[in-house]
Design a protein around this motif. Structure first.
Motif, PDB file in Angstrom:
ATOM      1  N   LEU A 209       0.857  -1.336  -0.064  1.00 27.64           N
ATOM      2  CA  LEU A 209      -0.007  -0.029   0.043  1.00 27.64           C
ATOM      3  C   LEU A 209       0.897   1.417  -0.068  1.00 27.64           C
ATOM      4  O   LEU A 209       0.355   2.413  -0.651  1.00 27.64           O
ATOM      5  CB  LEU A 209      -0.936  -0.068   1.396  1.00 27.64           C
ATOM      6  CG  LEU A 209      -2.116  -0.861   1.015  1.00 27.64           C
ATOM      7  CD1 LEU A 209      -2.017  -2.084   0.833  1.00 27.64           C
ATOM      8  CD2 LEU A 209      -3.298  -0.437   2.247  1.00 27.64           C
ATOM      9  N   SER A 210       1.952   1.234   0.547  1.00 24.09           N
ATOM     10  CA  SER A 210       3.029   2.346   0.720  1.00 24.09           C
ATOM     11  C   SER A 210       3.293   2.981  -0.651  1.00 24.09           C
ATOM     12  O   SER A 210       3.661   4.020  -0.914  1.00 24.09           O
ATOM     13  CB  SER A 210       4.156   2.211   1.559  1.00 24.09           C
ATOM     14  OG  SER A 210       4.695   1.096   1.015  1.00 24.09           O
ATOM     15  N   LYS A 213       0.503   4.580  -2.797  1.00 26.92           N
ATOM     16  CA  LYS A 213       0.279   5.579  -2.009  1.00 26.92           C
ATOM     17  C   LYS A 213       1.059   6.699  -2.528  1.00 26.92           C
ATOM     18  O   LYS A 213       0.799   7.912  -3.096  1.00 26.92           O
ATOM     19  CB  LYS A 213       0.319   5.622  -0.533  1.00 26.92           C
ATOM     20  CG  LYS A 213      -0.153   6.890   0.048  1.00 26.92           C
ATOM     21  CD  LYS A 213       0.004   6.885   1.597  1.00 26.92           C
ATOM     22  CE  LYS A 213      -0.429   8.277   2.169  1.00 26.92           C
ATOM     23  NZ  LYS A 213      -0.277   8.050   3.660  1.00 26.92           N
ATOM     24  N   CYS A 216       0.251   6.432  -6.908  1.00 27.57           N
ATOM     25  CA  CYS A 216      -0.971   6.374  -7.749  1.00 27.57           C
ATOM     26  C   CYS A 216      -1.888   7.729  -7.383  1.00 27.57           C
ATOM     27  O   CYS A 216      -2.059   8.190  -6.420  1.00 27.57           O
ATOM     28  CB  CYS A 216      -1.678   5.315  -7.352  1.00 27.57           C
ATOM     29  SG  CYS A 216      -0.813   3.986  -7.825  1.00 27.57           S
ATOM     30  N   ILE A 219      -6.905   4.585  -6.750  1.00 26.85           N
ATOM     31  CA  ILE A 219      -6.592   3.190  -6.193  1.00 26.85           C
ATOM     32  C   ILE A 219      -7.686   2.346  -6.347  1.00 26.85           C
ATOM     33  O   ILE A 219      -8.990   2.979  -6.027  1.00 26.85           O
ATOM     34  CB  ILE A 219      -6.291   3.193  -5.117  1.00 26.85           C
ATOM     35  CG1 ILE A 219      -4.659   3.442  -4.778  1.00 26.85           C
ATOM     36  CG2 ILE A 219      -6.219   1.705  -4.280  1.00 26.85           C
ATOM     37  CD1 ILE A 219      -4.183   3.672  -3.319  1.00 26.85           C
ATOM     38  N   THR A 233      -6.822   8.376  -4.275  1.00 32.64           N
ATOM     39  CA  THR A 233      -5.822   7.836  -3.524  1.00 32.64           C
ATOM     40  C   THR A 233      -5.825   8.537  -1.879  1.00 32.64           C
ATOM     41  O   THR A 233      -6.003   7.879  -1.104  1.00 32.64           O
ATOM     42  CB  THR A 233      -4.176   8.093  -3.774  1.00 32.64           C
ATOM     43  OG1 THR A 233      -4.017   7.297  -5.102  1.00 32.64           O
ATOM     44  CG2 THR A 233      -3.355   7.489  -2.764  1.00 32.64           C
ATOM     45  N   ASP A 234      -6.104   9.795  -1.792  1.00 33.16           N
ATOM     46  CA  ASP A 234      -6.266  10.356  -0.847  1.00 33.16           C
ATOM     47  C   ASP A 234      -7.701  10.035   0.076  1.00 33.16           C
ATOM     48  O   ASP A 234      -7.449   9.731   1.227  1.00 33.16           O
ATOM     49  CB  ASP A 234      -6.415  11.857  -0.946  1.00 33.16           C
ATOM     50  CG  ASP A 234      -5.083  12.731  -1.049  1.00 33.16           C
ATOM     51  OD1 ASP A 234      -3.836  11.832  -0.902  1.00 33.16           O
ATOM     52  OD2 ASP A 234      -4.922  13.913  -1.660  1.00 33.16           O
ATOM     53  N   PHE A 237      -6.956   6.420   1.653  1.00 29.78           N
ATOM     54  CA  PHE A 237      -6.217   6.281   2.837  1.00 29.78           C
ATOM     55  C   PHE A 237      -6.810   6.854   3.939  1.00 29.78           C
ATOM     56  O   PHE A 237      -6.733   6.791   5.134  1.00 29.78           O
ATOM     57  CB  PHE A 237      -4.760   6.803   2.532  1.00 29.78           C
ATOM     58  CG  PHE A 237      -3.694   5.787   1.766  1.00 29.78           C
ATOM     59  CD1 PHE A 237      -3.216   4.781   2.514  1.00 29.78           C
ATOM     60  CD2 PHE A 237      -3.861   5.515   0.440  1.00 29.78           C
ATOM     61  CE1 PHE A 237      -2.664   3.848   1.851  1.00 29.78           C
ATOM     62  CE2 PHE A 237      -2.955   4.558  -0.098  1.00 29.78           C
ATOM     63  CZ  PHE A 237      -2.384   3.751   0.730  1.00 29.78           C
ATOM     64  N   ASN A 238      -7.579   8.190   3.548  1.00 29.96           N
ATOM     65  CA  ASN A 238      -7.977   8.944   4.489  1.00 29.96           C
ATOM     66  C   ASN A 238      -9.376   8.860   5.231  1.00 29.96           C
ATOM     67  O   ASN A 238      -9.905   9.102   6.340  1.00 29.96           O
ATOM     68  CB  ASN A 238      -7.793  10.318   4.431  1.00 29.96           C
ATOM     69  CG  ASN A 238      -6.411  10.915   4.255  1.00 29.96           C
ATOM     70  OD1 ASN A 238      -5.498  10.359   4.979  1.00 29.96           O
ATOM     71  ND2 ASN A 238      -6.145  11.742   3.267  1.00 29.96           N
ATOM     72  N   THR A 245     -11.297  -2.644   2.857  1.00 30.48           N
ATOM     73  CA  THR A 245     -10.153  -1.298   2.427  1.00 30.48           C
ATOM     74  C   THR A 245      -9.764  -0.834   3.972  1.00 30.48           C
ATOM     75  O   THR A 245      -8.686  -0.872   3.970  1.00 30.48           O
ATOM     76  CB  THR A 245     -10.859  -0.140   1.671  1.00 30.48           C
ATOM     77  OG1 THR A 245     -11.400  -0.729   0.545  1.00 30.48           O
ATOM     78  CG2 THR A 245      -9.669   0.828   1.242  1.00 30.48           C
ATOM     79  N   ILE A 249      -5.968  -0.905   5.512  1.00 28.64           N
ATOM     80  CA  ILE A 249      -5.206   0.290   6.039  1.00 28.64           C
ATOM     81  C   ILE A 249      -4.822   0.226   7.383  1.00 28.64           C
ATOM     82  O   ILE A 249      -3.911   0.530   7.987  1.00 28.64           O
ATOM     83  CB  ILE A 249      -6.183   1.504   6.003  1.00 28.64           C
ATOM     84  CG1 ILE A 249      -6.666   1.766   4.593  1.00 28.64           C
ATOM     85  CG2 ILE A 249      -5.562   2.814   6.602  1.00 28.64           C
ATOM     86  CD1 ILE A 249      -5.390   2.152   3.503  1.00 28.64           C
TER      87      ILE A 249
END
Length: 313
Positions: A209-210, A213, A216, A219, A233-234, A237-238, A245, A249
């Motif tokens: 995932l890193s 991030k 990309c 995702i 992407t943001d 992850f956020n 998912t 994370i």
């Protein structure tokens, strides 16, 4: 502007004893100059998707659906017509360079073949072209007459990137390019790939995932052969929406390394209902008996989930 569109792609394999549903109803669009990551656990069907784009599937595969590249369905093209696209316009970096590179040919000879036989470059221009593409990915061109076994894993991966970039493709498919590399080498490969893909499209296939991030714009999350969430992407992850998912994370070191309980199902023996429900702590009765479809979510992404799409369970 749309470059590639995957529409209802199904890739199944007949093993003689069971049918393996490696890709099931995949819908995904890649725009010009967009870098998209496909993430998910090992065995979820990510690599098969990349091979389907290149039509590099084994003979026991069954392929249905459409993949439009610049409006042309590449799945319906005869092999000769496909050669105009494969490599030249859509190039792939395979996940194991030691297997992909020819051990008895020098690095120069392997890249030279691309320029001479695939691209028809005059002989007198080839050495300069090989030098340029190697230096583009941070490989000392003075080593071009060496063999793959004389290079480290990270350097061989750079050679693989150079071979793909020799075609100057519009779309690069990168399959697990950092697999097996230590952290400092992985960071160098990520930086290198970020540079060479600036202004072009990429499909990155990875369980890391890193890396997704860092590289990309969007995702797509894959689980048990199907996509379960797609977003920028943001947002992934956020503000992840799908329970799977969120589980990915939360399993990151930065999130406390909380593993997802249970195991991924076999692609030849998928559960009824939502495929994630045997591992999902939020499941309801509906999740056990009905299979959710992709729905657009309030934050602009797409999610395959009854609970988080607001369906009454």
């Amino acid at each position: 502007m749309e470059l590639l569109s995957i529409q209802n792609l199904n890739v199944w394999f007949d093993t003689g004893r069971a049918t393996v549903k490696a890709n099931d109803g995949i819908d995904l669009t890649i725009c010009h100059s967009e870098r998209i990551g496909i993430i998910g656990e090992t065995g979820c069907g990510k690599t098969i998707l990349g091979h389907a784009l290149m039509r590099l599937l084994p003979s026991n595969s069954q392929l249905q659906g459409q993949i439009f590249y610049k409006g042309e369905d590449i799945l319906s093209l005869p092999e000769q017509a496909l050669q105009r696209i494969r490599g030249r316009q859509i190039a792939m970096i395979f996940q194991n360079p030691r297997l992909a590179l020819n051990p008895v040919m020098t690095i120069y000879d392997q890249i030279m073949e691309i320029y001479r036989y695939r691209l028809g470059m005059p002989k007198e221009e080839i050495t300069a072209a090989v030098t340029r593409v190697l230096e583009m990915v941070g490989v000392d061109s003075g080593r071009m007459k060496e063999y793959p076994h004389q290079f480290s894993g990270g350097m061989n991966q750079r050679v693989m990137i150079a071979m793909a970039m020799a075609f100057n493709p519009e779309l690069l498919v990168a399959d697990e390019i950092t697999k097996g590399l230590d952290l400092p080498v992985k960071r160098k490969i990520v930086r290198q790939l970020a540079q060479v893909t600036t202004g072009r499209s990429m499909l990155l296939i990875t369980h890391d995932l890193s890396v997704a991030k860092a590289l990309c714009d969007r995702i797509a999350v894959m689980y048990a052969g199907e996509l379960v969430e797609i977003n920028h992407t943001d947002a992934i992850f956020n503000n992840p929406i799908h329970p799977y998912t969120r589980g990915l994370i939360n399993a990151l070191p930065s999130s406390g390394m909380q593993p997802i309980e249970g195991h991924t199902p076999s692609l030849s023996d998928l559960p009824d209902g939502c495929r994630f429900h045997p591992r999902c702590k939020e499941k309801k009765n509906l999740c056990l008996r009905s299979h959710p479809q992709m729905q657009k979510y309030a934050n602009g992404g797409y999610v395959r989930c009854f609970i988080n799409a607001g369906t009454d369970c």
